[in-house]
Motif scaffolding. Structure first.
Motif, PDB file in Angstrom:
ATOM      1  N   ARG A 147      76.666  52.155   5.011  1.00  0.00           N
ATOM      2  CA  ARG A 147      75.315  51.632   5.195  1.00  0.00           C
ATOM      3  C   ARG A 147      75.345  50.196   5.715  1.00  0.00           C
ATOM      4  O   ARG A 147      74.479  49.802   6.503  1.00  0.00           O
ATOM      5  CB  ARG A 147      74.540  51.690   3.882  1.00  0.00           C
ATOM      6  CG  ARG A 147      74.240  53.091   3.383  1.00  0.00           C
ATOM      7  CD  ARG A 147      73.509  53.904   4.399  1.00  0.00           C
ATOM      8  NE  ARG A 147      73.056  55.176   3.832  1.00  0.00           N
ATOM      9  CZ  ARG A 147      72.702  56.222   4.561  1.00  0.00           C
ATOM     10  NH1 ARG A 147      72.768  56.162   5.889  1.00  0.00           N
ATOM     11  NH2 ARG A 147      72.291  57.336   3.981  1.00  0.00           N
ATOM     12  N   GLU A 204      66.985  54.413   1.483  1.00  0.00           N
ATOM     13  CA  GLU A 204      67.650  55.460   2.254  1.00  0.00           C
ATOM     14  C   GLU A 204      66.853  55.798   3.517  1.00  0.00           C
ATOM     15  O   GLU A 204      67.418  55.972   4.601  1.00  0.00           O
ATOM     16  CB  GLU A 204      67.824  56.712   1.389  1.00  0.00           C
ATOM     17  CG  GLU A 204      68.836  56.549   0.255  1.00  0.00           C
ATOM     18  CD  GLU A 204      70.257  56.468   0.758  1.00  0.00           C
ATOM     19  OE1 GLU A 204      70.523  56.919   1.890  1.00  0.00           O
ATOM     20  OE2 GLU A 204      71.109  55.920   0.031  1.00  0.00           O
ATOM     21  N   PRO A 243      79.792  59.354   3.129  1.00  0.00           N
ATOM     22  CA  PRO A 243      80.137  59.754   4.492  1.00  0.00           C
ATOM     23  C   PRO A 243      81.555  60.282   4.560  1.00  0.00           C
ATOM     24  O   PRO A 243      82.472  59.715   3.955  1.00  0.00           O
ATOM     25  CB  PRO A 243      79.986  58.442   5.269  1.00  0.00           C
ATOM     26  CG  PRO A 243      79.056  57.609   4.455  1.00  0.00           C
ATOM     27  CD  PRO A 243      79.335  57.974   3.037  1.00  0.00           C
ATOM     28  N   ASP A 297      74.417  64.728  -3.236  1.00  0.00           N
ATOM     29  CA  ASP A 297      74.574  63.402  -2.668  1.00  0.00           C
ATOM     30  C   ASP A 297      76.028  63.250  -2.291  1.00  0.00           C
ATOM     31  O   ASP A 297      76.929  63.492  -3.069  1.00  0.00           O
ATOM     32  CB  ASP A 297      74.156  62.351  -3.710  1.00  0.00           C
ATOM     33  CG  ASP A 297      73.987  60.991  -3.075  1.00  0.00           C
ATOM     34  OD1 ASP A 297      74.076  60.923  -1.836  1.00  0.00           O
ATOM     35  OD2 ASP A 297      73.764  60.022  -3.824  1.00  0.00           O
ATOM     36  N   VAL A 355      68.264  55.413   7.329  1.00  0.00           N
ATOM     37  CA  VAL A 355      68.379  56.579   8.217  1.00  0.00           C
ATOM     38  C   VAL A 355      67.435  56.463   9.404  1.00  0.00           C
ATOM     39  O   VAL A 355      67.835  56.559  10.565  1.00  0.00           O
ATOM     40  CB  VAL A 355      68.104  57.871   7.427  1.00  0.00           C
ATOM     41  CG1 VAL A 355      68.009  59.062   8.371  1.00  0.00           C
ATOM     42  CG2 VAL A 355      69.209  58.108   6.401  1.00  0.00           C
ATOM     43  N   LEU A 410      70.590  64.231  14.994  1.00  0.00           N
ATOM     44  CA  LEU A 410      71.295  63.651  13.867  1.00  0.00           C
ATOM     45  C   LEU A 410      70.308  63.039  12.873  1.00  0.00           C
ATOM     46  O   LEU A 410      70.491  63.133  11.650  1.00  0.00           O
ATOM     47  CB  LEU A 410      72.279  62.594  14.359  1.00  0.00           C
ATOM     48  CG  LEU A 410      73.209  61.996  13.305  1.00  0.00           C
ATOM     49  CD1 LEU A 410      74.046  63.081  12.648  1.00  0.00           C
ATOM     50  CD2 LEU A 410      74.110  60.936  13.915  1.00  0.00           C
ATOM     51  N   ARG A 454      83.212  59.318   9.959  1.00  0.00           N
ATOM     52  CA  ARG A 454      81.808  59.090  10.272  1.00  0.00           C
ATOM     53  C   ARG A 454      81.555  57.667  10.752  1.00  0.00           C
ATOM     54  O   ARG A 454      80.623  57.422  11.502  1.00  0.00           O
ATOM     55  CB  ARG A 454      80.926  59.392   9.060  1.00  0.00           C
ATOM     56  CG  ARG A 454      80.638  60.870   8.884  1.00  0.00           C
ATOM     57  CD  ARG A 454      79.442  61.104   8.000  1.00  0.00           C
ATOM     58  NE  ARG A 454      78.199  60.680   8.623  1.00  0.00           N
ATOM     59  CZ  ARG A 454      77.019  60.670   8.002  1.00  0.00           C
ATOM     60  NH1 ARG A 454      76.953  61.023   6.751  1.00  0.00           N
ATOM     61  NH2 ARG A 454      75.936  60.279   8.618  1.00  0.00           N
ATOM     62  N   HIS A 495      68.465  55.425  13.575  1.00  0.00           N
ATOM     63  CA  HIS A 495      68.349  56.454  14.609  1.00  0.00           C
ATOM     64  C   HIS A 495      67.198  56.161  15.565  1.00  0.00           C
ATOM     65  O   HIS A 495      67.341  56.312  16.777  1.00  0.00           O
ATOM     66  CB  HIS A 495      68.157  57.825  13.952  1.00  0.00           C
ATOM     67  CG  HIS A 495      69.361  58.293  13.195  1.00  0.00           C
ATOM     68  ND1 HIS A 495      70.619  58.314  13.729  1.00  0.00           N
ATOM     69  CD2 HIS A 495      69.488  58.775  11.920  1.00  0.00           C
ATOM     70  CE1 HIS A 495      71.488  58.783  12.833  1.00  0.00           C
ATOM     71  NE2 HIS A 495      70.814  59.057  11.728  1.00  0.00           N
ATOM     72  N   HIS A 548      69.008  65.980   4.693  1.00  0.00           N
ATOM     73  CA  HIS A 548      69.898  65.698   3.569  1.00  0.00           C
ATOM     74  C   HIS A 548      69.199  64.820   2.535  1.00  0.00           C
ATOM     75  O   HIS A 548      69.300  65.051   1.322  1.00  0.00           O
ATOM     76  CB  HIS A 548      71.161  65.016   4.061  1.00  0.00           C
ATOM     77  CG  HIS A 548      72.005  64.442   2.963  1.00  0.00           C
ATOM     78  ND1 HIS A 548      72.577  65.216   1.987  1.00  0.00           N
ATOM     79  CD2 HIS A 548      72.346  63.160   2.670  1.00  0.00           C
ATOM     80  CE1 HIS A 548      73.243  64.451   1.143  1.00  0.00           C
ATOM     81  NE2 HIS A 548      73.102  63.196   1.538  1.00  0.00           N
ATOM     82  N   LEU A 549      68.462  63.815   3.021  1.00  0.00           N
ATOM     83  CA  LEU A 549      67.750  62.932   2.098  1.00  0.00           C
ATOM     84  C   LEU A 549      66.674  63.690   1.337  1.00  0.00           C
ATOM     85  O   LEU A 549      66.477  63.493   0.131  1.00  0.00           O
ATOM     86  CB  LEU A 549      67.126  61.769   2.874  1.00  0.00           C
ATOM     87  CG  LEU A 549      66.382  60.720   2.043  1.00  0.00           C
ATOM     88  CD1 LEU A 549      67.314  60.124   1.004  1.00  0.00           C
ATOM     89  CD2 LEU A 549      65.822  59.632   2.937  1.00  0.00           C
ATOM     90  N   ASP A 594      70.036  64.017   8.948  1.00  0.00           N
ATOM     91  CA  ASP A 594      70.129  63.038   7.854  1.00  0.00           C
ATOM     92  C   ASP A 594      68.863  63.043   6.997  1.00  0.00           C
ATOM     93  O   ASP A 594      68.921  62.889   5.774  1.00  0.00           O
ATOM     94  CB  ASP A 594      70.363  61.638   8.424  1.00  0.00           C
ATOM     95  CG  ASP A 594      71.810  61.438   8.873  1.00  0.00           C
ATOM     96  OD1 ASP A 594      72.638  62.313   8.549  1.00  0.00           O
ATOM     97  OD2 ASP A 594      72.100  60.425   9.529  1.00  0.00           O
ATOM     98  N   GLN A 614      76.105  50.508   9.375  1.00  0.00           N
ATOM     99  CA  GLN A 614      74.954  51.114  10.041  1.00  0.00           C
ATOM    100  C   GLN A 614      73.822  50.103  10.243  1.00  0.00           C
ATOM    101  O   GLN A 614      73.261  49.978  11.327  1.00  0.00           O
ATOM    102  CB  GLN A 614      74.453  52.295   9.211  1.00  0.00           C
ATOM    103  CG  GLN A 614      73.324  53.083   9.869  1.00  0.00           C
ATOM    104  CD  GLN A 614      72.838  54.209   8.977  1.00  0.00           C
ATOM    105  OE1 GLN A 614      72.475  53.989   7.824  1.00  0.00           O
ATOM    106  NE2 GLN A 614      72.832  55.422   9.509  1.00  0.00           N
TER     107      GLN A 614
END
Length: 389
Positions: A301, A192, A261, A258, A196, A234, A265, A200, A241-242, A238, A304
């Protein structure tokens, strides 16, 4: 009125010696019942004699040490053996004799140190007892009968040792399961964090690299720096959140949850990649199923990571993203023609694609990442929907 569950809980909180004492008291009380007199363990052929002043001491020495059968198994075995010897030599033949195999079983199960020495010492002590009982008797008891009784005692010890081995194996199994769970959780968190942070930060690096060439165009420079700022915010969101997932209250209603998206998103992800200077063609077919479970998150993911790699290794090249939501699966295809440049982008560790393959495999899907025939790179994934794991 106290419920049985609460009563059981209170009993379990008592010291183990207190919890083991009733067994010894029960056997001791049964030994004094007239109906059971002379019906206990008999080693040798001595005639049963009535109880006398020494009986209470002998039977108490046999039964009461059972309170120590888990706290002090060696002491318990020594005292019970001594009481048993007195019981047999005095020919009481009481039911308290059952305390000896119980003490042996407990020693085999709970004795941690000097196990071999304890077994040898007990065996050595049995020999003179057998000799004394044979001499005191009428000679009707043969050596084979003494050996048979000894083997029965060995069986009691062996049963305890077997229980000990089973308990140790179960503890080792629980330890391995806990270790595997921790390893899997660390792997998941690392995955994760990689997804993330890498996406970014890569976008921010590419945007910042491009900004140095826009000093002569203040409007474009301002838009680029704004995009860097938005991407950083952002990333922080994220990451928060993690980190919520690591909160001990996670999932209890007081911590973060958890979540897959939300709708749209993917489009937001594509737009953010476009602002970083990557031309992306995006096509999404179908509607996400309400019970797609983890499939939506894995699909997100995959897109991403593929876009992150496009920014890293083919910045500025044409990239296409196709996502199709079916009734039972989600298919994803991300292709890059490879005509761009990798200058100014951070290097990769190779962990991202491996992590994606693991994610897809867990759901029973298919994943591939390979060079396209005409150059570039294509990532494809088929992700079964409806798995809540």
């Amino acid at each position: 009125m106290i419920s049985p569950r609460r009563l059981s809980g209170r009993w379990q909180r008592l010291d183990v010696t207190v919890r083991d004492l009733p067994l010894g008291l029960l056997i001791l009380a049964g030994s004094f019942l007239p109906a059971l007199h002379g019906n206990g363990t008999r080693v040798g052929d001595l005639p049963t004699r009535p109880f006398d002043a020494l009986t209470a001491l002998a039977l108490g020495l046999e039964c009461l040490p059972l309170a120590l059968r888990r706290r002090g198994p060696a002491v318990c075995l020594a005292l019970v053996s001594l009481g048993f010897a007195v019981d047999q030599v005095r020919a009481y033949h009481s039911v308290a004799g059952v305390a000896l195999p119980l003490a042996l079983l407990s020693a085999g199960a709970h004795l941690d140190r000097h196990r071999r020495a304890a077994a040898l010492l007990f065996s050595a002590a049995y020999v003179p007892l057998a000799v004394v009982l044979h001499r005191l008797g009428s000679g009707g008891e043969t050596a084979s009968e003494f050996v048979t009784f000894y083997l029965a005692l060995v069986l009691a010890w062996g049963t305890g040792a077997w229980l000990r081995a089973g308990r140790a194996a179960e503890a080792e199994h629980r330890r391995r399961v806990a270790e595997d769970t921790r390893t899997a959780e660390r792997t998941r968190i690392a995955r994760e964090l990689h997804d993330v942070v890498t996406h970014h930060v890569t976008a921010m690096v590419v945007q910042a690299e491009a900004a140095r060439y826009l000093t002569a165009a203040p409007d474009r420079l301002d838009r680029t720096l704004t995009a860097v700022t938005d991407t950083g915010r952002l990333a922080i969101a994220d990451l928060r959140h993690l980190l919520d997932l690591l909160n001990p209250d996670h999932g209890t209603g007081t911590g973060g949850g958890d979540r897959a998206p939300s709708a749209g998103r993917l489009l937001t992800l594509v737009e953010r990649t476009r602002r970083a200077g990557q031309p992306v063609e995006f096509t999404e077919e179908g509607t996400p199923a309400p019970s797609s479970g983890s499939a939506d998150l894995v699909a997100y993911r995959v897109v991403q990571e593929a876009l992150t790699n496009a920014l890293k290794y083919a910045h500025g090249s044409r990239t296409s993203v196709r996502v199709r939501h079916g009734a039972k699966e989600i298919t994803v295809e991300v292709g890059t023609d490879g005509s761009g440049s990798a200058a100014g982008s951070p290097g990769g560790s190779g962990r991202g694609l491996a992590g994606l393959r693991e994610r897809v495999d867990v759901l029973g899907g298919e994943f591939s990442a390979e060079h396209a025939p005409g150059g570039g790179f294509v990532v494809r994934a088929r992700i079964p929907a409806g798995n809540p794991s």
